[in-house]
Write a protein that holds these residues in place. Sequence first.
Motif, PDB file in Angstrom:
ATOM      1  N   GLY A 226     -47.062 -76.310  16.121  1.00 52.46           N
ATOM      2  CA  GLY A 226     -47.802 -77.493  15.701  1.00 52.46           C
ATOM      3  C   GLY A 226     -46.988 -78.372  14.775  1.00 52.46           C
ATOM      4  N   ALA A 227     -46.240 -77.755  13.850  1.00 50.06           N
ATOM      5  CA  ALA A 227     -45.408 -78.524  12.925  1.00 50.06           C
ATOM      6  C   ALA A 227     -44.353 -79.321  13.672  1.00 50.06           C
ATOM      7  N   ALA A 228     -43.832 -78.751  14.752  1.00 45.43           N
ATOM      8  CA  ALA A 228     -42.770 -79.410  15.514  1.00 45.43           C
ATOM      9  C   ALA A 228     -43.239 -80.686  16.195  1.00 45.43           C
ATOM     10  N   ARG A 229     -44.548 -80.860  16.306  1.00 43.37           N
ATOM     11  CA  ARG A 229     -45.090 -82.050  16.993  1.00 43.37           C
ATOM     12  C   ARG A 229     -45.507 -83.159  16.028  1.00 43.37           C
ATOM     13  N   LEU A 230     -45.250 -83.008  14.741  1.00 46.28           N
ATOM     14  CA  LEU A 230     -45.835 -83.921  13.763  1.00 46.28           C
ATOM     15  C   LEU A 230     -44.939 -85.090  13.359  1.00 46.28           C
ATOM     16  N   SER A 231     -43.648 -85.004  13.617  1.00 48.08           N
ATOM     17  CA  SER A 231     -42.767 -86.114  13.247  1.00 48.08           C
ATOM     18  C   SER A 231     -43.054 -87.332  14.116  1.00 48.08           C
ATOM     19  N   ARG A 232     -42.971 -88.514  13.511  1.00 47.23           N
ATOM     20  CA  ARG A 232     -43.107 -89.768  14.243  1.00 47.23           C
ATOM     21  C   ARG A 232     -41.859 -90.643  14.107  1.00 47.23           C
ATOM     22  N   MET A 233     -40.761 -90.070  13.636  1.00 42.39           N
ATOM     23  CA  MET A 233     -39.499 -90.809  13.556  1.00 42.39           C
ATOM     24  C   MET A 233     -38.954 -91.083  14.954  1.00 42.39           C
ATOM     25  N   HIS A 234     -38.224 -92.215  15.096  1.00 45.31           N
ATOM     26  CA  HIS A 234     -37.535 -92.549  16.347  1.00 45.31           C
ATOM     27  C   HIS A 234     -36.111 -92.981  16.015  1.00 45.31           C
ATOM     28  N   PRO A 235     -35.090 -92.171  16.335  1.00 42.22           N
ATOM     29  CA  PRO A 235     -35.186 -90.811  16.867  1.00 42.22           C
ATOM     30  C   PRO A 235     -35.604 -89.852  15.767  1.00 42.22           C
ATOM     31  N   GLY A 236     -36.207 -88.749  16.152  1.00 43.29           N
ATOM     32  CA  GLY A 236     -36.690 -87.785  15.183  1.00 43.29           C
ATOM     33  C   GLY A 236     -35.879 -86.511  15.180  1.00 43.29           C
ATOM     34  N   PRO A 237     -36.217 -85.580  14.293  1.00 39.64           N
ATOM     35  CA  PRO A 237     -35.516 -84.305  14.237  1.00 39.64           C
ATOM     36  C   PRO A 237     -35.796 -83.459  15.474  1.00 39.64           C
ATOM     37  N   ASP A 238     -34.884 -82.561  15.760  1.00 39.67           N
ATOM     38  CA  ASP A 238     -35.057 -81.631  16.865  1.00 39.67           C
ATOM     39  C   ASP A 238     -36.297 -80.770  16.602  1.00 39.67           C
ATOM     40  N   PRO A 239     -37.292 -80.779  17.483  1.00 43.30           N
ATOM     41  CA  PRO A 239     -38.491 -79.969  17.251  1.00 43.30           C
ATOM     42  C   PRO A 239     -38.185 -78.493  17.015  1.00 43.30           C
ATOM     43  N   ALA A 240     -37.145 -77.975  17.681  1.00 42.34           N
ATOM     44  CA  ALA A 240     -36.797 -76.563  17.494  1.00 42.34           C
ATOM     45  C   ALA A 240     -36.382 -76.283  16.053  1.00 42.34           C
TER      46      ALA A 240
END
Length: 373
Positions: A226-240
């Motif tokens: 769930g935490a991996a899906r919370l960023s809204r940056m473009h480009p954002g951090p690697d979800p992994a």
Amino acid sequence: MTAPRAGGVRPGTPTLGAFTSAQLRRLCAVAGLSEADADTYAGVLSESLGPVAGRPLDLPPPSRTFLSDDHTPVEFSLSFRPDAAPAVRVLVEPGCGAAGLARNGRAGLAAVRAMTRRWNFSTDTLDALEDLFLPPEPQGALALWCALELRPGGVPGVKVYLDPAANGAERSVGTVREALRRLGHHKAFDVLPEADGYPFLALDLGDWDEPRVKVYLRHDDLSAAGAARLSRMHPGPDPASIEAFHRAAAGPHAPLLTGRPGLTCHSFTDTGTAWPSGFTLHIPVRDYAEHDGEALARATRVLHRYGIDAGVLPGALAALTLRRPEAGVGLIAYLALAHQQDRPPRVTTYLSSEAYAVRPPNKAPARSAQPVH
């Protein structure tokens, strides 16, 4: 229950200001700041505490602030980047001794105004939001907190933290939306992820390359996925990488943060786009570790993962307390992983003063249920 304060005891009865200022001086020395800078910042901390700086520590805390578990109105942090000295920060509640949130807020504003006179910076963004967050009869959990990023040369970066529930928790969404609109981020709220609450809105004041407006979100029962899906940056951090940080900080026994929730921070700098330029995940490690020895080991592994020398961290803990890390939990309060566009990731350890009490080790950290910080 918390045990009586153990670490850092000296003969006689220290005052809140003397105790926390001495901690700050030692922390500055560990991080490589000069003695002159350390003395300057220690004096600013004591001044910011106002009348309660002279309050003896054998009296109860001046208020039941939720800034820390033992109600010390001061929190420290070290922010780490690869190949750089850690940045020292101190967070303080200037109005902590005031009767009621309204007076607390006025005292906080007075402290910030004193800083503007000292360091000659603008408070335009804070002025634009004063009626929203500091109404005549405020509600919520806090009025105003102030953080200083302690830089060489004796001139810090200044941040203020405000409560979106100032006009009632049910109006928090509207308050955050209106604050972003007033500051030129007209569509920013609409890109934020779903949340279970909005604990803080923060503003950078003073000398910052890109002053930020920061919105903090609360996420109950947060999983690594769930935490991996919370960023809204473009480009954002690697979800992994976000998943890996959640697992490393929360530990193997907390696949969900069922106690104290996780927080995310979304930073906005460019009014020409709705998307945030920064994303931070905060894990309240003190609820999910048995003791601070375990929290220190997790912080060390996270720092090594990002190519950061963790050797400063044990010295930082020793600068704050004489107790063994295994004797309590909460000296390391949060671990955070921050991403900002065009910069390497930053790891921050939030460190408690423990001026009043040491929280005993957790017997079942994965199942602890503590109030939100």
